[in-house]
Write a protein that holds these residues in place. Structure first.
Motif, PDB file in Angstrom:
ATOM      1  N   ARG A 212     -23.709 -37.921  28.444  1.00 55.59           N
ATOM      2  CA  ARG A 212     -24.891 -37.797  27.601  1.00 55.59           C
ATOM      3  C   ARG A 212     -24.519 -38.184  26.178  1.00 55.59           C
ATOM      4  NH1 ARG A 212     -24.384 -31.359  28.530  1.00 55.59           N
ATOM      5  NH2 ARG A 212     -22.757 -30.915  26.965  1.00 55.59           N
ATOM      6  N   LEU A 213     -25.522 -38.521  25.394  1.00 55.03           N
ATOM      7  CA  LEU A 213     -25.336 -38.870  23.994  1.00 55.03           C
ATOM      8  C   LEU A 213     -25.816 -37.735  23.110  1.00 55.03           C
ATOM      9  CD1 LEU A 213     -26.619 -42.576  23.927  1.00 55.03           C
ATOM     10  CD2 LEU A 213     -24.252 -41.802  23.970  1.00 55.03           C
ATOM     11  N   ARG A 214     -25.140 -37.566  21.984  1.00 57.18           N
ATOM     12  CA  ARG A 214     -25.574 -36.601  20.970  1.00 57.18           C
ATOM     13  C   ARG A 214     -25.157 -37.106  19.596  1.00 57.18           C
ATOM     14  NH1 ARG A 214     -21.241 -34.062  18.824  1.00 57.18           N
ATOM     15  NH2 ARG A 214     -19.393 -33.662  20.127  1.00 57.18           N
ATOM     16  N   GLN A 215     -25.746 -36.535  18.576  1.00 54.29           N
ATOM     17  CA  GLN A 215     -25.378 -36.864  17.208  1.00 54.29           C
ATOM     18  C   GLN A 215     -23.997 -36.287  16.892  1.00 54.29           C
ATOM     19  OE1 GLN A 215     -26.913 -38.762  14.931  1.00 54.29           O
ATOM     20  NE2 GLN A 215     -28.581 -39.241  16.314  1.00 54.29           N
ATOM     21  N   GLY A 216     -23.179 -37.057  16.184  1.00 50.80           N
ATOM     22  CA  GLY A 216     -21.886 -36.573  15.747  1.00 50.80           C
ATOM     23  C   GLY A 216     -22.007 -35.727  14.495  1.00 50.80           C
ATOM     24  N   GLY A 217     -21.063 -34.848  14.306  1.00 47.95           N
ATOM     25  CA  GLY A 217     -21.034 -34.001  13.124  1.00 47.95           C
ATOM     26  C   GLY A 217     -19.619 -33.851  12.601  1.00 47.95           C
ATOM     27  N   GLU A 218     -19.484 -33.147  11.500  1.00 50.65           N
ATOM     28  CA  GLU A 218     -18.175 -33.015  10.869  1.00 50.65           C
ATOM     29  C   GLU A 218     -17.141 -32.387  11.799  1.00 50.65           C
ATOM     30  OE1 GLU A 218     -18.118 -31.444   6.896  1.00 50.65           O
ATOM     31  OE2 GLU A 218     -20.131 -32.207   6.471  1.00 50.65           O
ATOM     32  N   GLN A 219     -17.595 -31.583  12.751  1.00 48.36           N
ATOM     33  CA  GLN A 219     -16.666 -30.947  13.688  1.00 48.36           C
ATOM     34  C   GLN A 219     -16.019 -31.953  14.636  1.00 48.36           C
ATOM     35  OE1 GLN A 219     -19.955 -30.804  13.899  1.00 48.36           O
ATOM     36  NE2 GLN A 219     -20.535 -31.278  16.010  1.00 48.36           N
ATOM     37  N   ASP A 220     -16.551 -33.171  14.684  1.00 45.98           N
ATOM     38  CA  ASP A 220     -16.025 -34.189  15.603  1.00 45.98           C
ATOM     39  C   ASP A 220     -14.900 -35.018  14.991  1.00 45.98           C
ATOM     40  OD1 ASP A 220     -17.833 -33.819  17.884  1.00 45.98           O
ATOM     41  OD2 ASP A 220     -19.404 -34.524  16.512  1.00 45.98           O
ATOM     42  N   GLY A 221     -14.523 -34.743  13.760  1.00 46.41           N
ATOM     43  CA  GLY A 221     -13.541 -35.580  13.082  1.00 46.41           C
ATOM     44  C   GLY A 221     -12.251 -35.757  13.862  1.00 46.41           C
ATOM     45  N   ALA A 222     -11.635 -34.672  14.277  1.00 49.05           N
ATOM     46  CA  ALA A 222     -10.340 -34.755  14.954  1.00 49.05           C
ATOM     47  C   ALA A 222     -10.426 -35.449  16.312  1.00 49.05           C
ATOM     48  CB  ALA A 222      -9.734 -33.360  15.096  1.00 49.05           C
ATOM     49  N   PRO A 223     -11.356 -35.071  17.219  1.00 49.36           N
ATOM     50  CA  PRO A 223     -11.405 -35.758  18.509  1.00 49.36           C
ATOM     51  C   PRO A 223     -11.769 -37.234  18.407  1.00 49.36           C
ATOM     52  CG  PRO A 223     -13.211 -34.182  18.317  1.00 49.36           C
ATOM     53  CD  PRO A 223     -12.280 -33.911  17.187  1.00 49.36           C
ATOM     54  N   LEU A 224     -12.660 -37.598  17.489  1.00 53.17           N
ATOM     55  CA  LEU A 224     -13.024 -39.009  17.357  1.00 53.17           C
ATOM     56  C   LEU A 224     -11.894 -39.821  16.726  1.00 53.17           C
ATOM     57  CD1 LEU A 224     -16.808 -38.982  16.403  1.00 53.17           C
ATOM     58  CD2 LEU A 224     -15.683 -38.650  18.612  1.00 53.17           C
ATOM     59  N   THR A 225     -11.162 -39.203  15.792  1.00 55.30           N
ATOM     60  CA  THR A 225      -9.976 -39.869  15.234  1.00 55.30           C
ATOM     61  C   THR A 225      -8.968 -40.153  16.333  1.00 55.30           C
ATOM     62  OG1 THR A 225     -10.242 -38.878  13.039  1.00 55.30           O
ATOM     63  CG2 THR A 225      -8.039 -39.607  13.636  1.00 55.30           C
ATOM     64  N   ALA A 226      -8.784 -39.198  17.244  1.00 55.07           N
ATOM     65  CA  ALA A 226      -7.842 -39.387  18.339  1.00 55.07           C
ATOM     66  C   ALA A 226      -8.294 -40.508  19.270  1.00 55.07           C
ATOM     67  CB  ALA A 226      -7.682 -38.086  19.123  1.00 55.07           C
ATOM     68  N   LEU A 227      -9.585 -40.563  19.605  1.00 54.49           N
ATOM     69  CA  LEU A 227     -10.097 -41.631  20.456  1.00 54.49           C
ATOM     70  C   LEU A 227      -9.915 -42.993  19.788  1.00 54.49           C
ATOM     71  CD1 LEU A 227     -13.425 -40.017  21.741  1.00 54.49           C
ATOM     72  CD2 LEU A 227     -11.435 -40.603  23.138  1.00 54.49           C
ATOM     73  N   ASP A 228     -10.238 -43.058  18.505  1.00 49.15           N
ATOM     74  CA  ASP A 228     -10.099 -44.312  17.751  1.00 49.15           C
ATOM     75  C   ASP A 228      -8.646 -44.775  17.733  1.00 49.15           C
ATOM     76  OD1 ASP A 228     -11.020 -46.401  15.892  1.00 49.15           O
ATOM     77  OD2 ASP A 228      -9.948 -45.260  14.370  1.00 49.15           O
ATOM     78  N   CYS A 229      -7.720 -43.842  17.537  1.00 50.56           N
ATOM     79  CA  CYS A 229      -6.305 -44.196  17.486  1.00 50.56           C
ATOM     80  C   CYS A 229      -5.804 -44.661  18.854  1.00 50.56           C
ATOM     81  CB  CYS A 229      -5.490 -43.003  16.994  1.00 50.56           C
ATOM     82  SG  CYS A 229      -3.778 -43.403  16.605  1.00 50.56           S
ATOM     83  N   GLN A 230      -6.246 -44.027  19.924  1.00 52.17           N
ATOM     84  CA  GLN A 230      -5.858 -44.467  21.256  1.00 52.17           C
ATOM     85  C   GLN A 230      -6.333 -45.887  21.533  1.00 52.17           C
ATOM     86  OE1 GLN A 230      -7.030 -41.591  24.340  1.00 52.17           O
ATOM     87  NE2 GLN A 230      -6.866 -39.990  22.796  1.00 52.17           N
ATOM     88  N   ALA A 231      -7.523 -46.226  21.030  1.00 58.08           N
ATOM     89  CA  ALA A 231      -8.104 -47.537  21.289  1.00 58.08           C
ATOM     90  C   ALA A 231      -7.525 -48.632  20.410  1.00 58.08           C
ATOM     91  CB  ALA A 231      -9.619 -47.473  21.091  1.00 58.08           C
ATOM     92  N   SER A 232      -7.245 -48.308  19.163  1.00 61.57           N
ATOM     93  CA  SER A 232      -6.875 -49.336  18.182  1.00 61.57           C
ATOM     94  C   SER A 232      -5.444 -49.270  17.700  1.00 61.57           C
ATOM     95  CB  SER A 232      -7.796 -49.245  16.965  1.00 61.57           C
ATOM     96  OG  SER A 232      -7.560 -48.027  16.253  1.00 61.57           O
ATOM     97  N   GLY A 233      -4.787 -48.105  17.879  1.00 61.81           N
ATOM     98  CA  GLY A 233      -3.461 -47.926  17.295  1.00 61.81           C
ATOM     99  C   GLY A 233      -3.499 -47.651  15.814  1.00 61.81           C
ATOM    100  N   LEU A 234      -4.692 -47.422  15.271  1.00 64.72           N
ATOM    101  CA  LEU A 234      -4.869 -47.167  13.841  1.00 64.72           C
ATOM    102  C   LEU A 234      -5.261 -45.707  13.646  1.00 64.72           C
ATOM    103  CD1 LEU A 234      -7.016 -50.345  13.007  1.00 64.72           C
ATOM    104  CD2 LEU A 234      -4.523 -50.110  12.830  1.00 64.72           C
ATOM    105  N   TYR A 235      -4.499 -44.985  12.837  1.00 66.47           N
ATOM    106  CA  TYR A 235      -4.786 -43.580  12.564  1.00 66.47           C
ATOM    107  C   TYR A 235      -5.665 -43.511  11.321  1.00 66.47           C
ATOM    108  CZ  TYR A 235      -4.083 -38.620  11.585  1.00 66.47           C
ATOM    109  OH  TYR A 235      -4.285 -37.282  11.328  1.00 66.47           O
ATOM    110  N   ARG A 236      -6.977 -43.225  11.511  1.00 66.21           N
ATOM    111  CA  ARG A 236      -7.947 -43.391  10.436  1.00 66.21           C
ATOM    112  C   ARG A 236      -8.830 -42.158  10.239  1.00 66.21           C
ATOM    113  NH1 ARG A 236     -10.366 -49.378  11.757  1.00 66.21           N
ATOM    114  NH2 ARG A 236     -11.044 -48.393  13.718  1.00 66.21           N
ATOM    115  N   PRO A 237      -8.260 -40.983  10.023  1.00 69.34           N
ATOM    116  CA  PRO A 237      -9.113 -39.801   9.843  1.00 69.34           C
ATOM    117  C   PRO A 237     -10.050 -39.918   8.653  1.00 69.34           C
ATOM    118  CG  PRO A 237      -6.836 -39.312   9.245  1.00 69.34           C
ATOM    119  CD  PRO A 237      -6.822 -40.636   9.938  1.00 69.34           C
ATOM    120  N   GLN A 238      -9.586 -40.546   7.563  1.00 65.93           N
ATOM    121  CA  GLN A 238     -10.453 -40.653   6.386  1.00 65.93           C
ATOM    122  C   GLN A 238     -11.663 -41.535   6.682  1.00 65.93           C
ATOM    123  OE1 GLN A 238      -7.562 -42.164   7.046  1.00 65.93           O
ATOM    124  NE2 GLN A 238      -6.836 -43.372   5.304  1.00 65.93           N
ATOM    125  N   LEU A 239     -11.476 -42.584   7.477  1.00 66.26           N
ATOM    126  CA  LEU A 239     -12.587 -43.453   7.849  1.00 66.26           C
ATOM    127  C   LEU A 239     -13.566 -42.722   8.764  1.00 66.26           C
ATOM    128  CD1 LEU A 239     -14.093 -46.118   8.283  1.00 66.26           C
ATOM    129  CD2 LEU A 239     -12.370 -46.731   9.992  1.00 66.26           C
TER     130      LEU A 239
END
Length: 282
Positions: free
Chosen positions: A141-168
């Motif tokens: 399912r889809l939902r709106q992201g919020g500030e609480q999603d920072g850490a899990p989405l950063t981890a997904l992004d890093c797994q996909a790209s190899g770029l660690y981008r929490p600030q982004l």
């Protein structure tokens, strides 16, 4: 006249904007400001006038991206781009560096050890007013992201790209619109962001495990933008590009992805990037 290379300051961004307009790039002043806020930059000054720029983003300890490498067309062919790139790579010593190169820029990058590893398809257009978003797959399912999603989405992004981008990721969650694809149990499986950029809005990053999920994420944002301009930059090797074309987002450019150092390889079973943040930031 003497050429001076110095660090880019926030007050330099209007001059960067003017240079990008000279070469026909669609960036707004806000896009330059956001790009510098997330990274660092250099400017080349000659006679008190800014005649060249480059921005770079160290993402974590080992990988970086470079972009917005521009030289005033009237000053090209004099080594300004070479000096900007040389000093940028000095600042990124020890990093694996990625960039997307125009045809004109590729010879210079090759001289610094960059090799081509693929290309990015720039898809854009007006979303069909009758566009219908695909339904998320079974068990998701889809939902709106919020500030609480920072850490899990950063981890997904890093797994996909190899770029660690929490600030982004945190910036997108607080200033943009982010959709999270999650399992029925609430586990984040992917995400996409929508933000103003250039001529309208761009969708990216888009991170998930398969094309069905990418269609659901991107399609949800396209449905919000019916009749309006949307852009998405995608790895040209992905069949997802064909789907974007069929939806009316035509490929208008395909800059070459180049790497100096070790190319990033997505691990089997990991999420991957279906849409870039931007050609500059990866």
């Amino acid at each position: 006249m003497t050429l001076n290379i110095r660090a880019m300051a926030p007050e330099d961004t209007p001059y960067g904007l003017a240079l990008s307009q000279q070469v026909g790039w669609p960036h707004r002043l806000e896009d330059w400001q956001q790009s510098l806020a997330l990274g660092r930059g250099l400017v080349a000054e000659e006679g008190g006038r800014i005649v060249g720029t480059t921005l770079y983003w160290p993402w974590g300890e080992g990988s970086a991206t470079v972009g917005l490498v521009i030289v005033d067309p009237d000053c090209q062919g004099r080594g300004i781009g070479r000096e900007l790139l040389s000093q940028t790579l000095e600042a990124l010593e020890g990093y694996n560096v990625r960039l997307h190169a125009t045809a004109a820029g590729q010879p210079l990058y090759r001289q610094f050890g960059f090799v081509a590893v693929g290309s990015a398809s720039q898809h854009q257009g007006i979303v069909d007013p009758s566009f219908t978003a695909p339904t998320p797959g079974s068990g998701t399912r889809l939902r709106q992201g919020g500030e609480q999603d920072g850490a899990p989405l950063t981890a997904l992004d890093c797994q996909a790209s190899g770029l660690y981008r929490p600030q982004l990721i945190n910036l997108l969650l607080t200033q943009g619109r982010v959709l999270v694809l999650e399992s029925d149990t609430g586990e984040p499986l992917g995400f996409a962001a929508l933000r103003p950029f250039g001529r309208g809005h761009t969708i990216g990053p888009v991170v998930c495990s398969n094309e069905e999920d990418a269609r659901a994420l991107v399609g949800a944002f396209m449905a919000q933008r019916r009749g309006k301009f949307v852009r998405l930059d995608c790895d040209s090797a992905l069949p997802f590009c064909d789907w974007l074309t069929r939806q009316g987002l035509s490929e208008v450019d395909a800059p070459v992805m180049m790497v100096c150092g070790k190319p990033w390889l997505v691990k089997a079973g990991s999420p991957r990037t279906f849409g870039l943040m931007s050609q500059a930031m990866g």
